[in-house]
Design a protein around this motif. Structure first.
Motif, short mmCIF file in Angstrom:
data_model
loop_
_atom_site.label_atom_id
_atom_site.label_comp_id
_atom_site.label_asym_id
_atom_site.label_seq_id
_atom_site.Cartn_x
_atom_site.Cartn_y
_atom_site.Cartn_z
N TRP A 157 -4.93 -0.33 26.43
CA TRP A 157 -6.29 -0.32 25.91
C TRP A 157 -7.25 -1.01 26.87
O TRP A 157 -8.35 -0.51 27.14
N THR A 158 -6.84 -2.14 27.40
CA THR A 158 -7.69 -2.87 28.34
C THR A 158 -7.92 -2.06 29.60
O THR A 158 -9.05 -2.01 30.13
N LEU A 159 -6.88 -1.41 30.11
CA LEU A 159 -7.01 -0.58 31.31
C LEU A 159 -7.97 0.58 31.08
O LEU A 159 -8.89 0.81 31.87
N LEU A 160 -7.77 1.33 29.99
CA LEU A 160 -8.63 2.49 29.72
C LEU A 160 -10.07 2.07 29.43
O LEU A 160 -11.01 2.73 29.88
N THR A 161 -10.25 0.99 28.70
CA THR A 161 -11.60 0.50 28.43
C THR A 161 -12.29 0.06 29.72
O THR A 161 -13.47 0.34 29.92
N GLY A 162 -11.55 -0.59 30.60
CA GLY A 162 -12.12 -0.98 31.89
C GLY A 162 -12.52 0.22 32.72
O GLY A 162 -13.57 0.21 33.39
N TRP A 163 -11.72 1.27 32.69
CA TRP A 163 -12.07 2.48 33.42
C TRP A 163 -13.34 3.12 32.87
O TRP A 163 -14.23 3.50 33.62
N VAL A 164 -13.39 3.24 31.54
CA VAL A 164 -14.53 3.94 30.93
C VAL A 164 -15.82 3.14 31.07
O VAL A 164 -16.87 3.69 31.34
N ILE A 207 -18.14 9.31 36.08
CA ILE A 207 -17.92 10.45 35.20
C ILE A 207 -19.20 10.78 34.43
O ILE A 207 -19.54 11.96 34.26
N ALA A 208 -19.94 9.76 33.99
CA ALA A 208 -21.20 10.01 33.28
C ALA A 208 -22.21 10.71 34.18
O ALA A 208 -22.91 11.64 33.75
N ILE A 209 -22.29 10.30 35.44
CA ILE A 209 -23.22 10.95 36.37
C ILE A 209 -22.78 12.39 36.64
O ILE A 209 -23.62 13.30 36.72
N VAL A 210 -21.48 12.62 36.74
CA VAL A 210 -20.99 13.99 36.92
C VAL A 210 -21.34 14.84 35.71
O VAL A 210 -21.75 16.01 35.86
N PHE A 228 -19.59 6.26 27.49
CA PHE A 228 -19.78 4.82 27.69
C PHE A 228 -19.66 4.05 26.38
O PHE A 228 -19.14 2.94 26.35
N ALA A 229 -20.11 4.64 25.27
CA ALA A 229 -20.11 3.94 23.98
C ALA A 229 -18.81 4.11 23.21
O ALA A 229 -18.59 3.40 22.23
#
Length: 99
Positions: free
Chosen positions: A38-45, A53-56, A85-86
């Motif tokens: 969870w920490t890893l995925l949250t850090g990525w997002v 990814i948001a800019i893409v 992001f949210a």
């Protein structure tokens, strides 16, 4: 198969009884073995990867909007970026909510 009113009432009462007999659960109280994931995925997002990814999303939406002659692609790109992001905050609030 045809049900009559008595069968429907019986099914409703049995369902209510089963719901009342279910043990209480507390969301988000266990599963500590997945905290690292969870920490890893949250850090990525929420970090640099999530921003990229948001800019893409926005760029692809803008291009799709120009190709189709509509700005809805751009709007969907912005919405996807904001949603990405949210998402961790929303998921955390839903899972850890208490009554």
């Amino acid at each position: 198969m045809k049900f009559n009113r008595r069968t429907g009432v019986f099914i409703a009462l049995v369902s209510l009884l089963l719901v009342m007999m279910a043990p209480d659960t507390m969301a988000g109280t266990a599963g500590t073995e997945f905290n690292n994931v969870w920490t890893l995925l949250t850090g990525w997002v929420e970090g640099l990867l999530g921003r990229i990814i948001a800019i893409v999303f926005v760029i692809v939406g803008l291009v799709a909007g120009v190709v189709r002659g509509s700005m809805m692609g751009f709007v969907l790109g912005i919405a996807s970026g904001v949603g990405l992001f949210a998402a961790p905050t929303i998921i955390t609030n839903i899972v850890t909510a208490t009554l």
